[in-house]
Design a protein around this motif. Structure first.
Motif, PDB file in Angstrom:
ATOM      1  N   LYS A   3      27.214 -98.141 -24.611  1.00  0.00           N
ATOM      2  CA  LYS A   3      28.042 -97.969 -25.805  1.00  0.00           C
ATOM      3  C   LYS A   3      27.428 -96.910 -26.704  1.00  0.00           C
ATOM      4  N   PRO A   4      28.260 -96.148 -27.408  1.00  0.00           N
ATOM      5  CA  PRO A   4      27.720 -95.099 -28.275  1.00  0.00           C
ATOM      6  C   PRO A   4      27.182 -95.646 -29.590  1.00  0.00           C
ATOM      7  N   LEU A   5      26.348 -94.837 -30.194  1.00  0.00           N
ATOM      8  CA  LEU A   5      25.871 -95.046 -31.553  1.00  0.00           C
ATOM      9  C   LEU A   5      26.830 -94.298 -32.467  1.00  0.00           C
ATOM     10  N   TYR A   6      27.392 -94.982 -33.447  1.00  0.00           N
ATOM     11  CA  TYR A   6      28.278 -94.328 -34.407  1.00  0.00           C
ATOM     12  C   TYR A   6      27.462 -93.883 -35.622  1.00  0.00           C
ATOM     13  N   VAL A   7      27.726 -92.665 -36.084  1.00  0.00           N
ATOM     14  CA  VAL A   7      27.134 -92.136 -37.304  1.00  0.00           C
ATOM     15  C   VAL A   7      28.290 -91.663 -38.176  1.00  0.00           C
ATOM     16  N   LEU A   8      28.517 -92.374 -39.268  1.00  0.00           N
ATOM     17  CA  LEU A   8      29.643 -92.074 -40.160  1.00  0.00           C
ATOM     18  C   LEU A   8      29.133 -91.521 -41.484  1.00  0.00           C
ATOM     19  N   ASN A   9      29.843 -90.528 -41.978  1.00  0.00           N
ATOM     20  CA  ASN A   9      29.452 -89.813 -43.185  1.00  0.00           C
ATOM     21  C   ASN A   9      30.601 -89.761 -44.174  1.00  0.00           C
ATOM     22  N   GLY A  10      30.298 -90.030 -45.431  1.00  0.00           N
ATOM     23  CA  GLY A  10      31.314 -90.096 -46.466  1.00  0.00           C
ATOM     24  C   GLY A  10      31.600 -88.782 -47.156  1.00  0.00           C
ATOM     25  N   PRO A  11      32.216 -88.878 -48.330  1.00  0.00           N
ATOM     26  CA  PRO A  11      32.760 -87.709 -49.017  1.00  0.00           C
ATOM     27  C   PRO A  11      31.721 -86.654 -49.390  1.00  0.00           C
ATOM     28  N   ASN A  12      32.169 -85.425 -49.263  1.00  0.00           N
ATOM     29  CA  ASN A  12      31.437 -84.219 -49.649  1.00  0.00           C
ATOM     30  C   ASN A  12      30.282 -83.865 -48.726  1.00  0.00           C
ATOM     31  N   LEU A  13      29.986 -84.706 -47.742  1.00  0.00           N
ATOM     32  CA  LEU A  13      28.893 -84.363 -46.837  1.00  0.00           C
ATOM     33  C   LEU A  13      29.266 -83.215 -45.904  1.00  0.00           C
ATOM     34  N   ASN A  14      30.556 -82.920 -45.799  1.00  0.00           N
ATOM     35  CA  ASN A  14      30.985 -81.726 -45.063  1.00  0.00           C
ATOM     36  C   ASN A  14      30.503 -80.443 -45.738  1.00  0.00           C
ATOM     37  N   LEU A  15      30.078 -80.533 -46.989  1.00  0.00           N
ATOM     38  CA  LEU A  15      29.612 -79.367 -47.737  1.00  0.00           C
ATOM     39  C   LEU A  15      28.096 -79.187 -47.689  1.00  0.00           C
ATOM     40  N   LEU A  16      27.412 -80.016 -46.890  1.00  0.00           N
ATOM     41  CA  LEU A  16      25.958 -79.884 -46.811  1.00  0.00           C
ATOM     42  C   LEU A  16      25.574 -78.472 -46.389  1.00  0.00           C
TER      43      LEU A  16
END
Length: 147
Positions: A3-16
């Motif tokens: 099974k995969p490991l899920y890594v979830l990221n919230g708001p504004n982290l697309n701007l890192l």
């Protein structure tokens, strides 16, 4: 296949990489994803980011069915989202809360987390290294559960 490991990221982290580099550094989310995949070795990684709270809730529920463990950086939703808290509370897989910065060293409104009470652990304040350590922690908890 495991099974995969899920890594979830919230708001504004697309701007890192460009957003407040004095707080979050210059590493991009794509670079963090690559580091997580490398650190996970043979465990597949599902790595996602959303600015939408409901989408994160859907992915948390999906992780409960599909993942071996979940790492979540809820970003600003850490301090506001009862919905994320409730979704995480339903999981029967290891959950690691992860933050690039140390919320307790920042503004007072960041000192409360709705995620911490329903996570197995929290790693924060170490920049992108927080994610790599979260991968180690999550997979270690998974290994302990295997009979």
């Amino acid at each position: 296949m495991s099974k995969p490991l899920y890594v979830l990221n919230g708001p504004n982290l697309n701007l890192l990489g460009t957003r407040e580099p004095e707080v979050y550094g210059r590493t991009t989310l794509a670079e963090i994803e690559a580091a997580c995949c490398a650190r996970a070795d043979n465990t597949p990684v599902v790595f996602r980011q959303s600015n939408i709270e409901g989408e994160l809730v859907d992915w948390i529920q999906e992780a409960g069915r599909e993942a071996c463990a979940l790492i979540i950086n809820p970003a600003a939703y850490t301090h506001t989202s009862v919905a994320l808290h409730d979704a995480l509370k339903t999981l029967d897989i290891p959950v690691i809360e992860c933050h690039l910065s140390n919320p307790l060293a920042r503004e007072a409104f960041r000192h409360h987390s709705f995620v911490t009470p329903v996570a197995d652990g929290m790693i924060s304040g170490l920049g992108p290294k927080s994610y790599e350590l979260a991968v180690d922690a999550a997979l270690s908890l998974v290994a302990r559960r295997v009979p």
